[in-house]
Design an enzyme around this catalytic site. Structure first.
Site, PDB file in Angstrom:
ATOM      1  CE1 TYR A  56      -3.308   2.925   0.483  1.00 35.64           C
ATOM      2  CE2 TYR A  56      -1.903   3.560   2.325  1.00 35.64           C
ATOM      3  CZ  TYR A  56      -2.920   3.851   1.427  1.00 35.64           C
ATOM      4  OH  TYR A  56      -3.523   5.076   1.464  1.00 35.64           O
ATOM      5  CG  HIS A  86      -3.143  14.283  -0.516  1.00 31.12           C
ATOM      6  ND1 HIS A  86      -3.328  13.715  -1.750  1.00 31.12           N
ATOM      7  CD2 HIS A  86      -3.546  13.335   0.390  1.00 31.12           C
ATOM      8  CE1 HIS A  86      -3.819  12.490  -1.608  1.00 31.12           C
ATOM      9  NE2 HIS A  86      -3.960  12.239  -0.320  1.00 31.12           N
ATOM     10  CG  ASN A 200      -0.180   8.052   6.194  1.00 27.92           C
ATOM     11  OD1 ASN A 200      -0.188   6.856   6.056  1.00 27.92           O
ATOM     12  ND2 ASN A 200      -1.283   8.745   6.214  1.00 27.92           N
ATOM     13  CE1 TYR A 282     -19.658  26.854  48.059  1.00 29.21           C
ATOM     14  CE2 TYR A 282     -20.637  26.007  46.049  1.00 29.21           C
ATOM     15  CZ  TYR A 282     -20.613  26.069  47.429  1.00 29.21           C
ATOM     16  OH  TYR A 282     -21.526  25.355  48.158  1.00 29.21           O
ATOM     17  NE  ARG A 285     -16.193  28.434  51.216  1.00 28.50           N
ATOM     18  CZ  ARG A 285     -17.342  27.739  51.246  1.00 28.50           C
ATOM     19  NH1 ARG A 285     -17.337  26.476  51.641  1.00 28.50           N
ATOM     20  NH2 ARG A 285     -18.482  28.303  50.919  1.00 28.50           N
ATOM     21  CG  PHE A 330      -3.245   6.842   9.623  1.00 31.20           C
ATOM     22  CD1 PHE A 330      -4.601   6.967   9.846  1.00 31.20           C
ATOM     23  CD2 PHE A 330      -2.796   5.742   8.922  1.00 31.20           C
ATOM     24  CE1 PHE A 330      -5.504   6.024   9.388  1.00 31.20           C
ATOM     25  CE2 PHE A 330      -3.691   4.793   8.450  1.00 31.20           C
ATOM     26  CZ  PHE A 330      -5.055   4.929   8.681  1.00 31.20           C
ATOM     27  CD  GLU A 414      -8.669   7.723   3.791  1.00 35.26           C
ATOM     28  OE1 GLU A 414      -9.030   8.919   3.858  1.00 35.26           O
ATOM     29  OE2 GLU A 414      -7.686   7.344   3.131  1.00 35.26           O
TER      30      GLU A 414
END
Length: 497
Positions: A56, A86, A200, A282, A285, A330, A414
Site C-alpha cells: 500500500y 493533497h 501520513n 466558591y 474557597r 495515523f 476512511e
C-alpha cells in the site's frame, strides 16, 4: 555560536521538546540515527526489487485506490502527484512558531526509520529547520485520520521545489527553486513511499496539542498568582488553604495548587487580618479544587503528547523483521480526545476567574461598587466584567467536543476520522480567550488593591508583582479605556510565569 541539539535515537521528554522548540539552537542527526535511516531505506528498496506483491502506498494508489497497482517506472511520480493533490488546505497561514514545531516533530518521527525514507529527505528538512525557513501551512484541511494530510502536504511541497516558506525576517518566499539553487540546497524530490511517509502522520494535530498544553501550563501559573492577589483584595478567610483539608481529598492537582497558593501567600497579613465572613464564595474557597482538576488534566494531556512525540504515525511501516505492514497509527483519536479535554480544563480556569472579577466589582467586603470612588459619573470596571463574561461564554460554546464528530471520506475506505486538528484549533481559541480573562482579573485585583493599600500590606512576592505592574500600567482613578491595557497586562503576566 550555540552548539546544536543532537537528535539521538531515544525517547524525548515533553519538556525537552519545548526547550528545543523555544530555543534558537540548530539540530543535527546523530550518527546512529543516520545509519539506521540508511539501512531501512536499503531494506525497502531490496524488498521492492525482489517482490512484485502490492504494498500500500508504495506501488499502489491511495485511500480507496489502494488496490490499483502502479508500474515501477511511475513510483516516483506517484509520490509527487500525491503531495500536489493533497495540498488543498484553507484558511489563514499558521504561525511561524507552530510551523517550526511541526517541522521538528516530523523530523523526529521520520528519524525512527520505520518510514524508510532516504536520509537526503530528512537532512533537507533539518536544513529548513536550521535556516528557520518554515513551511507556509494553511490552518484547515485535516480530519485527523490518514494523517494530517493537507497540512503536511503543504510542508512537503518544499521537498519537490514547490509551495512557500517564511524566513526568519518574516519574508514569504514562493520562488523556492530559485532560492534553494542560490543557497546551494539540493531539492531531494521524492521516491517510492516518501510522499506518503511525509503526509501520513499526526504531527500537525500533535503540534497543536503541545502548543496548547505549553500555554495552558503558563495560564495555570498566572491564575495562581492572580487569584492570590484577588484573595488578598477580597480579604478572604485563608482557612480553605489548610494543608490537611487537601491531603484528605487525595487529589494531586488540588494538593499542588493549595501548596502553591500557600507559598505565594506566605507571611501575608491576610492570615491575621480581621474578617467579615466565616466562609467565602466558591470562586475563592474552591480555587484549589477547580484549578487542581485543570492541573491534573494538563498533566494527563502532557503524558499523551509525550507518547505521541516518540511514536511512529506513518502507514505502512517497516517493522523489526523488515516486513512492511499496513496499520492505523495515523489515526489521531488520542490527540483529539486530549484537545477536547484540555479545552474544558482551560475554559474552567477562565470560568472561575470571571466569577472572581464579578465578586471584586460587586461592592462587597468594603470595596466600592465597580471599583470606582464616584459611581454614576464613573462606571469603573462594570463592563470589564461584561467583556470577561462574553469571553467565557464563547469558551463554553467552543468546548463542544470535536472528537465525537466523524465524516466518511475516500469512498468509505476512511470511514471514521478523529477531527483532532479541529479540536486543536478550537482549543487554541479557548486558551487565548482564557489568558485574556486572567489578564482582566489581574487588572481588577490590582484596581481593588488600590482601595486597600493605605491600610493593608501585601507580602514581598505579591508586592513585587504589584509594584512592577504599576510601573508598566499606571492606576487611573477616573474612567478610561481598559482594553488599552489588555496587551500590556498579558505581556506582564507572561513575564512572571
Amino acid at each position: 555560536m550555540k552548539s546544536p541539539v543532537i537528535l539521538e535515537n531515544k525517547d524525548w521528554a515533553f519538556e525537552e521538546i519545548i526547550e528545543i522548540w523555544q530555543s534558537d539552537k540548530t539540530i543535527e542527526l546523530s550518527k546512529d540515527i543516520v545509519q539506521i535511516i540508511k539501512e531501512s531505506r536499503v531494506a525497502l528498496e531490496n524488498k521492492l526489487s525482489e517482490s512484485k506483491s502490492p504494498i500500500y502506498g508504495i506501488n499502489t494508489g491511495f485511500g480507496s485506490l489502494c488496490n490499483t497497482v502502479i508500474e515501477p517506472n511511475e513510483l516516483d511520480q506517484l509520490q509527487i502527484n500525491l503531495v500536489k493533490s493533497h495540498a488543498c488546505g484553507t484558511g489563514k497561514t499558521i504561525s511561524n512558531q507552530l510551523s517550526k514545531l511541526i517541522l521538528l516533530l516530523k523530523i523526529i518521527g521520520l528519524s525512527k526509520a520505520n518510514s524508510c525514507i532516504r536520509i537526503d529527505v530528512i537532512q533537507f528538512l533539518v536544513t529548513l529547520y536550521n535556516k528557520k525557513w518554515l513551511p507556509c501551512i494553511p490552518e484547515f484541511g485535516s480530519l485527523g485520520a490518514s494523517g494530517d494530510l493537507a497540512p503536511l502536504a503543504h510542508l512537503t511541497l518544499l521537498c519537490i521545489g514547490e509551495g512557500k516558506f517564511v524566513t526568519e525576517e518574516n519574508n514569504v518566499i514562493s520562488n523556492v527553486k530559485e532560492v534553494f539553487d542560490k543557497n546551494n540546497i539540493q531539492i531531494p524530490m521524492l521516491k517510492a513511499k516518501e510522499g506518503l511517509a511525509l503526509l501520513n502522520g499526526t504531527q500537525y494535530s500533535l503540534a497543536r496539542l503541545i502548543e496548547n498544553c505549553f500555554l495552558a501550563k503558563k495560564i495555570l501559573k498566572q491564575s495562581e498568582i492572580t487569584s492570590a492577589l484577588s484573595i488578598e483584595a477580597f480579604n478572604c478567610n485563608p482557612d480553605f488553604l489548610n494543608e490537611e483539608i487537601h491531603s484528605i481529598r487525595k487529589q494531586i492537582g488540588q494538593i499542588e495548587i493549595a501548596k502553591s497558593l500557600r507559598k505565594i501567600l506566605q507571611k501575608s497579613e491576610l492570615f491575621a487580618r480581621e474578617k467579615n465572613s466565616v466562609q467565602d464564595p466558591y470562586s475563592f474557597r474552591c480555587i484549589p479544587q477547580v484549578l487542581g482538576a485543570s492541573y491534573d488534566t494538563i498533566e494527563y494531556v502532557k503524558q499523551i503528547a509525550e507518547r505521541e512525540i516518540n511514536s511512529v504515525t506513518d502507514n505502512p511501516v517497516m517493522i523489526s523483521n523488515n516486513e512492511i505492514l499496513s496499520g492505523g497509527n495515523f489515526h489521531a483519536q488520542p490527540l483529539a480526545l486530549c484537545s477536547d479535554f484540555l479545552s474544558i480544563a482551560v475554559a474552567e480556569i477562565g470560568n472561575i476567574s470571571e466569577r472572581r472579577i464579578y465578586q471584586l466589582i460587586n461592592g462587597s467586603r468594603g470595596l466600592p461598587e465597580f471599583l470606582t470612588k464616584n459611581p454614576g459619573i464613573n462606571s469603573g470596571y462594570m463592563i470589564v466584567q461584561y467583556s470577561a463574561a462574553a469571553l467565557v461564554s464563547m469558551n463554553k460554546q467552543s468546548c463542544t467536543p470535536s472528537s465525537v464528530d466523524s465524516i466518511v471520506t475516500s469512498k468509505g475506505q476512511e470511514d471514521h476520522v478523529s477531527m483532532a486538528a479541529n479540536a486543536g484549533i478550537k482549543c487554541f481559541d479557548v486558551v487565548e480567550r482564557t489568558q485574556t480573562v486572567i489578564g482582566m482579573e489581574w487588572m481588577t485585583a490590582c484596581r481593588a488593591w488600590e482601595f486597600r493599600k493605605d491600610n493593608w500590606k501585601l507580602n514581598e512576592e505579591l508586592s513585587t508583582y504589584f509594584e512592577k505592574y504599576r510601573l508598566m500600567i499606571l492606576f487611573q482613578e477616573d474612567d478610561h479605556i481598559p482594553s488599552n491595557d489588555y496587551k500590556g497586562t498579558i505581556e506582564f503576566l507572561n513575564s512572571i510565569s
